[in-house]
Design a protein around this motif. Structure first.
Motif, PDB file in Angstrom:
ATOM      1  N   UNK A   1      22.387 -45.301   0.160  1.00 12.99           N
ATOM      2  CA  UNK A   1      21.727 -45.803  -1.050  1.00 12.99           C
ATOM      3  C   UNK A   1      22.333 -47.133  -1.491  1.00 12.99           C
TER       4      UNK A   1
ATOM      5  N   UNK B   1      20.336 -46.201  -6.685  1.00 15.01           N
ATOM      6  CA  UNK B   1      21.019 -45.182  -7.495  1.00 15.01           C
ATOM      7  C   UNK B   1      20.828 -45.442  -8.991  1.00 15.01           C
ATOM      8  N   UNK B   2      20.854 -46.709  -9.340  1.00 15.64           N
ATOM      9  CA  UNK B   2      20.602 -47.031 -10.757  1.00 15.64           C
ATOM     10  C   UNK B   2      19.195 -46.592 -11.149  1.00 15.64           C
TER      11      UNK B   2
ATOM     12  N   UNK C   1      28.626 -36.691  -7.443  1.00 17.80           N
ATOM     13  CA  UNK C   1      29.338 -37.573  -8.374  1.00 17.80           C
ATOM     14  C   UNK C   1      30.034 -38.696  -7.612  1.00 17.80           C
TER      15      UNK C   1
ATOM     16  N   UNK D   1      26.381 -37.548 -17.777  1.00 17.96           N
ATOM     17  CA  UNK D   1      26.680 -37.670 -16.343  1.00 17.96           C
ATOM     18  C   UNK D   1      27.505 -38.937 -16.058  1.00 17.96           C
TER      19      UNK D   1
ATOM     20  N   UNK E   1      29.230 -45.949  -4.976  1.00 14.89           N
ATOM     21  CA  UNK E   1      28.184 -46.968  -4.763  1.00 14.89           C
ATOM     22  C   UNK E   1      28.036 -47.884  -5.985  1.00 14.89           C
ATOM     23  N   UNK E   2      28.232 -47.319  -7.143  1.00 17.11           N
ATOM     24  CA  UNK E   2      27.984 -48.112  -8.364  1.00 17.11           C
ATOM     25  C   UNK E   2      29.226 -48.868  -8.849  1.00 17.11           C
ATOM     26  N   UNK E   3      30.023 -49.307  -7.932  1.00 15.10           N
ATOM     27  CA  UNK E   3      31.186 -50.120  -8.321  1.00 15.10           C
ATOM     28  C   UNK E   3      30.721 -51.520  -8.725  1.00 15.10           C
TER      29      UNK E   3
ATOM     30  N   UNK F   1      30.838 -37.967 -14.487  1.00 15.01           N
ATOM     31  CA  UNK F   1      30.879 -38.124 -13.030  1.00 15.01           C
ATOM     32  C   UNK F   1      31.410 -39.485 -12.610  1.00 15.01           C
ATOM     33  N   UNK F   2      31.070 -40.530 -13.324  1.00 15.05           N
ATOM     34  CA  UNK F   2      31.422 -41.871 -12.855  1.00 15.05           C
ATOM     35  C   UNK F   2      32.655 -42.418 -13.579  1.00 15.05           C
TER      36      UNK F   2
ATOM     37  N   UNK G   1      22.803 -33.357 -12.449  1.00 14.48           N
ATOM     38  CA  UNK G   1      23.012 -33.159 -11.012  1.00 14.48           C
ATOM     39  C   UNK G   1      21.781 -32.549 -10.360  1.00 14.48           C
TER      40      UNK G   1
ATOM     41  N   UNK H   1      27.750 -53.723 -14.831  1.00 12.90           N
ATOM     42  CA  UNK H   1      27.570 -52.554 -13.952  1.00 12.90           C
ATOM     43  C   UNK H   1      27.527 -51.266 -14.771  1.00 12.90           C
TER      44      UNK H   1
ATOM     45  N   UNK I   1      23.933 -48.678 -15.646  1.00  9.38           N
ATOM     46  CA  UNK I   1      23.884 -47.233 -15.418  1.00  9.38           C
ATOM     47  C   UNK I   1      23.265 -46.505 -16.609  1.00  9.38           C
TER      48      UNK I   1
ATOM     49  N   UNK J   1      29.235 -39.932  -4.755  1.00  9.80           N
ATOM     50  CA  UNK J   1      28.260 -40.906  -4.249  1.00  9.80           C
ATOM     51  C   UNK J   1      27.990 -41.977  -5.304  1.00  9.80           C
ATOM     52  N   UNK J   2      27.743 -41.531  -6.506  1.00  8.27           N
ATOM     53  CA  UNK J   2      27.427 -42.487  -7.573  1.00  8.27           C
ATOM     54  C   UNK J   2      28.649 -43.337  -7.931  1.00  8.27           C
ATOM     55  N   UNK J   3      29.794 -42.714  -7.946  1.00  7.03           N
ATOM     56  CA  UNK J   3      31.003 -43.443  -8.334  1.00  7.03           C
ATOM     57  C   UNK J   3      31.324 -44.557  -7.337  1.00  7.03           C
TER      58      UNK J   3
ATOM     59  N   UNK K   1      22.905 -49.909  -4.621  1.00 10.36           N
ATOM     60  CA  UNK K   1      23.203 -49.814  -6.072  1.00 10.36           C
ATOM     61  C   UNK K   1      21.914 -49.690  -6.879  1.00 10.36           C
TER      62      UNK K   1
END
Lengths: 444, 186
Positions: B114, B119-120, A10, B134, A16-18, B138-139, B166, B33, B37, A12-14, B116
């Motif tokens: 990774x 991951x996307x 979680x 998720x 990197x995806x800023x 998670x984000x 996950x 952004x 996602x 990692x995604x949080x 962006x």
């Protein structure tokens, strides 16, 4: 929002995806502008249009009322004139009450010098579409040197002329038309004047068996004269068919409910994933009818029972929409000014006239922009309706005559556009409307 | 994201187009952004971004204090959830295909870096319900209870979709790592 202990995945995604700084591209901006336009349009209320139409309507109504009251007061002022003039005496007989056209009489006399009275025929009443000249009067009554003229006497009224020898002449129109004239013998003028001054209104004036033209001097009586003094009508304004209006102008106001129907393209090669069934269903539940104000300035020409109608009309077509998928809602309003041409037929009923009409109208678009959801249900598409519109209309009008010249009416009306008013290949709309108009008209 | 000034917010609320576009420029990085996602399709991204911004403009009078970014993030999250509810895909939330083992997520380690976009791209391999949950959990940091309330499902369902996501993401990352290792060996 509670934060639990972060899972590495979680996290990692949080991290990197800023969000990163970037500017929107032109497609995003165009789409946003369209949405903001739709939002602004929704907010903007048509206050100006309301005021314009309200003021216009008020002006017309007030002008109509003033005109009508002036007409009424004219008769009243004449009546007061009658009282002030020794030569004008009025009698409102029951026969006069039944007349269909207001008439008047003016008695003028040059009576100061009975021996040298000159004939005066400034205005001549009409009987059975004939105009009587001064000369013909003199032929008929050679002894008459002074002529009392009476103009526009009421239909089927009778007039008694009192002569010096106390004989009575009752002059009357034979038919429902303007009464003609009264000629007085000059030698009787002074007596007649006195009688006229003392004249009191009589209610039961009997129609005469003979007309003034047929009367001989001996038949002229010295009985009081029954004169209806009302409105002066110059000779050149008198028309043989006075009272039968051939034209009318009027206004109609009302509200219509607009019903929109649309077609969707069955397939579109350019739109991958387009589902016509889904698009049709979505639009069906997202669009609904709206209403509009109608305003008609109307001219009618009468040919017996047939009526030809034209004029200028203002109307609107459109619909309300609420596209939940893209959170856009608003109302499409296409505003048109149009010139109709309709044919009506008058069917007199007991107290009203039933006047169905059918016609065609050609309109020019004052406002033709609208918005609909695109076939892929993802954004709004801006469209323009046809600049020139064609539509048919059916009106069932009930008319009530307030007076000889003023009508009020109420009319259910049905309209439909010919062909699609909106058509850009994927969005195709046509419209129908049902409304109720009320209005008034002046006949002349 | 730079916080907008009060004057800019007021002018945007009053309907001044220049101010609205300026505010859009400020919000756009945050909004896009989030949209990326959830959606791969750029038209879908555009729709949700612009819908969220228009809603924000419509409700600017209600915004009083606090961090503007958080406020607009909540608006776009709600917009995405609303869109999800409106869609037929909503019923997929209730599909439980199989039991999911959550083991391994905690000890997840990856030396790979990774971007962006990568991951996307991985997120787009998830089923829509799993991706939605998720993202929210998670984000964006919502609790399962909150997610359950927002989506109208049970907490267990939310947890199940998170675990599912996950597991899938871990598999994808491992797979990608292996491919990268082979590539570097080769």
């Amino acid at each position: 929002m509670k934060k639990q202990q972060k899972n590495p995945l979680d996290k990692l995604f949080e991290t990197v995806l800023l969000p990163q700084n970037e500017a929107p591209n032109s497609a995003f901006l165009q789409d946003l502008e369209a949405r903001l336009d739709a939002l602004e349009k929704k907010k903007r209320k048509p206050i100006l249009a309301w005021w314009v139409w309200s003021v216009l309507g008020a002006v017309v109504i007030v002008a109509g009322l003033i005109g009508y009251s002036n007409k009424s007061s004219f008769g009243a002022s004449n009546a007061s004139n009658r009282n002030s003039s020794p030569y004008q005496t009025a009698t409102k007989s029951s026969a006069l009450k039944q007349t269909s056209a207001p008439t008047s009489a003016k008695l003028s006399s040059k009576s100061s010098n009975s021996s040298s009275q000159s004939a005066s025929l400034s205005r001549i009443p009409i009987q059975d579409q004939s105009i009587i000249s001064n000369a013909s009067l003199k032929r008929k009554f050679p002894q008459v040197s002074a002529i009392t003229t009476i103009t526009s006497l009421p239909l089927s009224s009778s007039t008694r002329v009192k002569n010096r020898d106390e004989s009575l002449t009752r002059a009357s129109t034979e038919v429902q038309s303007n009464i003609d004239l009264i000629a007085l013998n000059s030698s009787l003028t002074s007596n007649a004047e006195k009688e006229i001054k003392n004249q009191q209104p009589t209610e039961n004036t009997k129609p005469a068996e003979i007309t003034i033209l047929d009367a001989t001097p001996s038949e002229i009586s010295s009985a009081p004269i029954d004169l209806k003094v009302n409105k002066e009508i110059p000779l050149d304004q008198l028309h043989p068919k006075q009272g039968q209006a051939k034209h009318s102008v009027g206004l109609q106001f009302g509200v219509s409910g607009i019903f929109s129907s649309f077609e969707v393209p069955e397939s579109t090669a350019a739109l991958a994933g387009y589902d016509p069934h889904l698009y049709r269903n979505f639009r069906s539940v997202s669009e609904r009818q709206t209403s509009s104000w109608d305003f008609n300035l109307r001219y009618q020409f009468y040919l017996k029972n047939l009526v030809i109608q034209t004029g200028v009309q203002y109307l609107e077509w459109g619909e309300q929409y609420k596209y939940d998928v893209i959170s856009v809602e608003g109302t499409n309003r296409y505003q048109y000014v149009q010139v109709p041409l309709a044919l009506a037929y008058q069917i007199p009923l007991k107290k009203v006239v039933f006047q169905p009409s059918v016609g065609f109208a050609m309109g020019y678009g004052l406002k033709t922009s609208g918005a609909y959801i695109q076939p892929l249900l993802n954004q709004v598409e801006l469209v323009s309706s046809q600049k020139w519109s064609k539509n048919g209309q059916l009106q069932l009008e009930l008319i009530y005559s307030v007076s000889d010249h003023v009508n009020v009416s109420i009319a259910p009306i049905y309209r439909r556009t010919f062909g699609n008013l909106v058509d850009n290949g994927t969005i195709m709309n046509r419209y129908q409307s049902v409304g109720l108009l009320t209005g008034f008209s002046f006949k002349f | 994201m730079q916080e907008p000034t009060t004057q800019l917010l007021n002018e945007a609320a009053q309907g001044q187009r220049r101010a609205q576009l300026e505010l859009y420029q400020l919000c756009y990085p945050v909004l896009i952004s989030v949209a990326r996602r959830y959606y791969r399709n750029s038209e879908e991204q555009m729709t949700v971004v612009n819908n969220a911004f228009v809603k924000a403009v419509q409700n600017l009078q209600q915004y009083e204090t606090g961090r503007f970014q958080s406020w607009i993030l909540r608006i776009i999250s709600n917009e995405i959830i609303d869109e999800y509810r409106r869609n037929k895909r909503y019923q997929n939330l209730y599909r439980f295909d199989a039991a999911v083992e959550d083991r391994g997520a905690e000890d997840f380690q990856s030396a790979a870096v990774f971007t962006q976009e990568e991951l996307q791209g991985l997120l787009q391999h998830l089923s829509e319900p799993a991706r939605l949950v998720f993202n929210l959990f998670a984000i964006e940091g919502y609790a399962h209870k909150e997610i359950a309330a927002m989506l109208g499902v049970t907490e267990e369902t939310s947890k199940w979709h998170t675990k599912m996501a996950r597991k899938k993401l871990k598999e994808l990352i491992i797979d990608q790592n292996e491919k990268a290792a082979k590539k570097s060996v080769g």
